[in-house]
Design an enzyme around this catalytic site. Structure first.
Site, PDB file in Angstrom:
ATOM      1  N   VAL A 158       0.816  -1.203   0.000  1.00 22.92           N
ATOM      2  CA  VAL A 158       0.000   0.000   0.000  1.00 22.92           C
ATOM      3  C   VAL A 158       0.857   1.264   0.000  1.00 22.92           C
ATOM      4  O   VAL A 158       2.039   1.227   0.318  1.00 22.92           O
ATOM      5  CB  VAL A 158      -0.967   0.013   1.209  1.00 22.92           C
ATOM      6  CG1 VAL A 158      -1.937  -1.138   1.122  1.00 22.92           C
ATOM      7  CG2 VAL A 158      -0.201  -0.048   2.522  1.00 22.92           C
ATOM      8  N   GLU A 159       0.220   2.385  -0.334  1.00 24.14           N
ATOM      9  CA  GLU A 159       0.896   3.687  -0.438  1.00 24.14           C
ATOM     10  C   GLU A 159       2.062   3.634  -1.423  1.00 24.14           C
ATOM     11  O   GLU A 159       3.100   4.264  -1.218  1.00 24.14           O
ATOM     12  CB  GLU A 159       1.406   4.146   0.943  1.00 24.14           C
ATOM     13  CG  GLU A 159       0.339   4.297   1.985  1.00 24.14           C
ATOM     14  CD  GLU A 159      -0.746   5.271   1.570  1.00 24.14           C
ATOM     15  OE1 GLU A 159      -0.432   6.283   0.946  1.00 24.14           O
ATOM     16  OE2 GLU A 159      -1.921   4.998   1.853  1.00 24.14           O
ATOM     17  N   GLY A 160       1.893   2.877  -2.476  1.00 23.07           N
ATOM     18  CA  GLY A 160       2.975   2.678  -3.434  1.00 23.07           C
ATOM     19  C   GLY A 160       3.740   1.426  -3.077  1.00 23.07           C
ATOM     20  O   GLY A 160       4.337   1.330  -2.007  1.00 23.07           O
TER      21      GLY A 160
END
Length: 748
Positions: free
Chosen positions: A427-429
Site C-alpha cells: 500500500v501507499e505505493g
C-alpha cells in the site's frame, strides 16, 4: 561555453525529464537531513540539533489510559475471526476521541502531535490490524487531514466536529485497476455541468479498488480527474485532479462489497460510481481547489508513508522483539532455554537491534513533521524500508516460535502479524516502485544541491541560470571527488564529528565517508545515465538502499544521543551501525558492478576490487548478535525502558499476557533452578528438566518449601505459555461455519 553545453544537453536528453506531475511532486515538501547526504559533506552538528520529540503529558496519559483500556477490551482473536470490530468498541473509541487525534481541539478533536498519532498506531496495530484501520485511516488518510489544511470555513465547521465524534467514518478513494503507485494516471471522471437549479454540479463516474474502510465509511474523499467543458468553475476546460467529498447513500454510489486482505481481513473493498451527482461545493477546499488535488494527494500519501505505515511496522517489530526474546527464555529444549543457543540467539539479536534502530527513525521523522518539515524522500524511505524490515522480522520470529507460531488460535501471538506482513509492503505505493523510482528518482533531483536548478534552466532555456548552476555543480563534483579519495585513503579520519559519545565517533566518520562517495556517484549517475534513470530501476534501487541505510544509521546515533547515551544500549548501536554500513557497502558494490559504458568497465575491473578491500564495515559478528539478544531475554530496567508504550496486557489469559507472566516467573525462579542444576551435576539430583524436580530438590535440601513452590509455579506458567490451541472436531468446523454465517448475515 555553458550555453553550448546546455543546448547539447537539451538535444541529447542528458538530464532526466520532469513531467508536470513530477514537477509538482518535486516542489511539494522539504529537503531535510537527506540533503546532507546528497551534499557529500554532512554537517553532523546541525543534524544532531534536529529535535527528537517526546510525548506531552496529555499524550502520554492517553497512551497509558484510553489506549491501554481499548486494547484490554478488544479481543483480538474474536475480532480476527468475526472480521469486524464490535459496536461497543467503536462507541468507546468515539467517546475517547480516537477518531479525532489529528483534528484541532477547536473542532472537538485531540489536536495531538504527529509523534503521538504515530505512537498510538504503533501500539494498536500489533494487537489487531483490523482495529488499527479505524485509527489509521481517520487520522492520516481520511478527510480530516486535508480538511484541516485545505477545507473552507464552512467545510471545517460541518465536517471536523462530526469526524472527531465518529459521526462520519472516512475513507480515501484513490487506487484504481490501472492507477496504483502511479497516482497521476487515475481515470475517475468528474464533469462539471449546470444543474436544474442553475448551480454548478459534478457528475462522477469511477471504479476504485483496495479502499480501506471503503465498505463501512460514510464519507469518501474521492480523487478524480475533473473536466469543465464550459469553464463553469473558471479553471479552464480541464482543471485536472481534484478531491471531492461524497456521502454514503448518494444515488449512483455502490459500496459495501469487500476484498479479502491476506492475514487479518480488515474492511477493504471497491467503490463504484455511476453518474453520481454532487454539488461543486463538495470539492474539498471549495470551488477554488478545483484542479488542486495533486498536491493534496502527494501530501496525504506522504503522511501515510511517514506516519501510519512506519508506525505500524515499527510497532510490530518492537512487539515481536520483546515477545521473541521472552519466548526464547520460556521455551526449553535439551534442558536449556532455547535462547541460550547461538542459532536461536542470532535472529533475536537482529530483531532487538532493528527495533532499536527503526524506533529512532520513527521518532526523528515524526519530530520533523511536527516542526513543519515534510520530507517526501525520507517518508518514502521510512515506508519502504521499515515495512520490508518488519516482514523480515516476522520471519525471524516465526523461526524462533516455530510450531507455536504456526498453530492458529487465541494463544498464537505472532501468526496473524506474520500473515499480514505483505499488506504494508503493497500500500501507499508498492515497495518495489518506492525503492526503484521514488526514493532516488526524486532525491537525485530534489535533494541535490544544484541538479534541480540546472534541470529547470535546461527546460526554460535559461542560459544565465544554467551557467550559474553548472559552476556550482562542477565545484560540488570536484570537491566530492577529492573528499571521496581522501576519506577512502584515511577511512574517514578527517570527517568532522561534533561532541558525541566517544564510543560512536567512528560511525560518524564512516557515514561521512560513505556520504562523499554517495554524492559523487549521484553526480556520475546524473551525468552518464541521465534521462535513462527512470528505466534503470535496479541501479536506482541500489542508490536508494545506500541512502536508506545511511539515514537509518544516523537515526540510531541520534536516538542514542537524545536518550542520554545509555551505556547498556551501546551493543544495540554497534549492531545497528555495523549492519547499516555493511548494507551501504553492498549497495555501492552493486552500483560498481552494474554501471554501464566505459565508466562501468573501469568501476568493475579496477575500482570494485579496491572497494572490497577497503570496506566500510562487515556484518555484525556472532558475539555481537548474542549480546544483543540478551537485551530482550532478561527483565530489567533496560528492557522496561525499551519496551515503553508496547501493550503488555494484565490479563494473563491472553496469549501475550500469559507469555510475559511466564517470563516474569521464570526469570525470578532462575537462581533457584540454577541450584537444582548444580545439584544434578554433583549427583544429588537425577537427570531431567530441572524445574520438574521440585519435590526431589525439597527433599534433598536443595530448596526449601517456599522455593520449591516458586519453581513449580514458574514451571506451570511456562508450560501454559508454550501450549498451543487445540479444538475438538465440532469446535474446529463450527469456527469456520460461524464466521461464514456472520459474513452472510452482515452482507444481507
Amino acid at each position: 561555453m555553458f550555453e553550448k553545453l546546455m543546448h547539447w544537453m537539451q538535444a541529447n536528453n542528458v538530464l532526466p525529464r520532469i513531467s508536470d506531475t513530477e514537477r509538482q511532486a518535486l516542489e511539494a515538501g522539504d529537503v531535510w537531513i537527506d540533503g546532507e547526504f546528497f551534499s557529500g559533506h554532512p554537517d553532523f552538528k546541525r543534524m544532531l540539533d534536529a529535535r527528537y520529540g517526546r510525548l506531552s503529558a496529555e499524550e502520554q496519559a492517553f497512551m497509558d489510559g484510553p489506549v491501554n483500556e481499548l486494547l484490554s477490551r478488544a479481543d483480538c482473536n474474536e475480532i480476527a475471526l468475526s472480521r469486524r470490530v464490535p459496536d461497543d468498541i467503536l462507541d468507546f473509541m468515539a467517546e475517547q476521541g480516537f477518531f479525532g487525534l489529528i483534528i484541532p481541539k477547536a473542532y472537538g478533536g485531540k489536536g495531538f502531535s504527529t509523534l503521538a498519532r504515530s505512537a498510538v498506531m504503533a501500539k494498536v496495530t500489533p494487537h489487531s490490524a483490523i482495529l488499527s484501520t479505524y485509527v489509521v485511516i481517520p487520522n492520516t488518510l481520511g478527510a480530516a487531514e486535508l480538511l484541516v489544511e485545505y477545507g473552507t470555513d464552512d467545510q471545517k465547521e460541518h465536517y471536523l466536529p462530526r469526524l472527531a465524534r465518529g459521526d462520519y467514518l472516512p475513507c480515501f478513494g484513490l487506487t484504481e485497476p490501472t492507477a496504483g503507485s502511479d497516482a497521476a494516471s487515475i481515470t475517475a471522471d468528474a464533469e462539471a455541468f449546470r444543474d436544474d437549479n442553475g448551480d454548478v454540479s459534478l457528475r462522477l463516474n469511477f471504479a476504485k479498488r483496495y479502499i480501506t474502510l471503503g465498505p463501512v465509511a460514510n464519507l469518501i474523499s474521492l480523487a478524480c480527474r475533473l473536466r469543465d467543458p464550459d469553464n463553469l468553475l473558471g479553471k479552464g476546460e480541464a482543471p485536472g485532479i481534484t478531491v471531492v467529498l461524497i456521502h454514503a447513500g448518494t444515488p449512483g454510489l455502490k459500496q459495501g462489497d469487500r476484498h479479502e486482505p491476506i492475514g487479518e481481513a480488515f474492511p477493504n473493498g471497491p467503490l463504484i460510481g455511476e453518474n453520481v451527482v454532487v454539488n461543486a461545493d463538495n470539492i474539498l477546499g471549495g470551488r477554488d481547489q478545483a484542479g488542486g488535488g495533486w498536491r493534496m494527494l502527494m501530501e496525504s500519501l506522504a503522511g501515510g508513508r511517514m506516519v501510519s505505515l512506519p508506525a505500524s511496522a515499527i510497532g510490530g517489530m518492537r512487539t515481536i522483539a520483546a515477545a521473541t526474546g521472552a519466548y526464547s527464555m520460556v521455551r526449553q529444549q535439551f534442558g536449556l532455554a532455547i535462547g541460550r543457543m547461538e542459532g536461536v540467539a542470532t535472529p533475536i539479536g537482529r530483531l532487538n537491534a532493528l527495533a532499536y534502530m527503526t524506533e529512532g527513525t520513527r521518532v526523528l521523522g515524526c519530530s520533523a513533521v511536527d516542526d513543519g518539515i515534510n520530507p517526501p524522500v525520507v517518508s518514502g524511505v521510512l515506508k519502504a524500508y521499515t515495512t520490508e524490515l518488519a516482514r523480515q522480522c516476522a520471519t525471524d520470529a516465526m523461526d524462533v516460535f516455530s510450531g507455536a507460531g504456526v498453530m492458529q488460535g487465541p494463544k498464537n501471538i505472532i501468526g496473524r502479524g506474520y500473515c499480514s506482513a505483505p499488506v504494508a509492503i503493497t500500500v501507499e505505493g508498492a515497495n518495489i516502485m518506492t525503492r526503484t523510482l521514488m526514493v532516488f528518482g526524486q532525491g537525485a533531483i530534489r535533494c541535490h544541491p544544484h541538479a534541480l536548478e540546472v534541470v529547470r534552466a535546461v527546460e526554460n532555456d535559461d542560459s544565465a541560470a544554467f551557467s550559474k548552476g553548472m559552476r556550482g555543480w562542477i565545484g560540488h563534483f570536484v570537491a566530492n571527488m577529492g573528499r571521496t579519495l581522501g576519506h577512502g585513503l584515511t577511512r574517514g579520519l578527517f570527517v568532522r564529528v561534533p561532541d558525541v559519545d566517544k564510543h560512536t565517533r567512528r560511525y560518524y566518520k564512516k557515514l561521512g565517508w560513505a556520504a562523499s562517495r554517495f554524492a559523487l556517484f549521484t553526480d556520475l549517475a546524473l551525468f552518464f545515465v541521465g534521462g535513462k534513470l527512470k528505466m534503470r530501476g535496479n541501479l536506482t534501487g541500489r542508490y536508494a538502499d545506500a541512502l536508506a541505510w545511511m539515514l537509518m544509521g544516523f537515526s540510531t546515533l541520534k536516538r542514542f544521543e537524545a536518550e542520554g547515551r545509555q551505556a547498556e544500549d551501546r551493543v544495540l548501536v554497534d549492531y545497528a551501525l555495523r549492519l547499516s554500513l555493511a548494507k551501504v557497502q553492498d549497495a555501492f558494490e552493486g552500483i560498481y558492478e552494474n554501471f554501464e559504458g566505459p565508466l562501468g568497465k573501469l568501476l568493475r575491473w579496477v575500482a570494485l576490487p579496491l572497494l572490497r578491500v577497503n570496506r566500510l564495515a562487515r556484518l555484525p559478528d556472532d558475539r555481537m548478535a548474542v549480546a544483543c539478544a540478551a537485551v530482550s531475554q532478561r527483565m530489567d530496567a533496560q528492557s522496561e525502558r525499551l519496551n515503553a508504550d508496547i501493550f503488555m496486557p494484565e490479563n494473563t489469559d491472553s496469549g501475550v499476557g500469559r507469555l510475559f507472566e511466564a517470563f516474569h516467573r521464570v526469570s525470578e525462579a532462575a537462581p533457584l533452578v540454577d541450584r537444582i542444576k548444580a545439584a544434578q551435576k554433583d549427583g544429588r539430583l537425577p537427570a531431567g528438566d530441572p524445574d520438574s524436580l521440585t519435590d526431589a530438590a525439597r527433599k534433598a535440601g536443595v530448596l526449601n518449601a517456599d522455593e520449591a513452590n516458586q519453581v513449580a509455579a514458574a514451571r506451570q506458567s511456562r508450560m501454559a505459555a508454550i501450549d498451543v490451541d487445540v479444538f475438538s472436531e465440532s469446535e474446529f468446523f463450527d469456527r469456520a461455519v460461524q464466521a461464514t454465517r456472520d459474513d452472510r448475515r452482515h452482507a444481507a
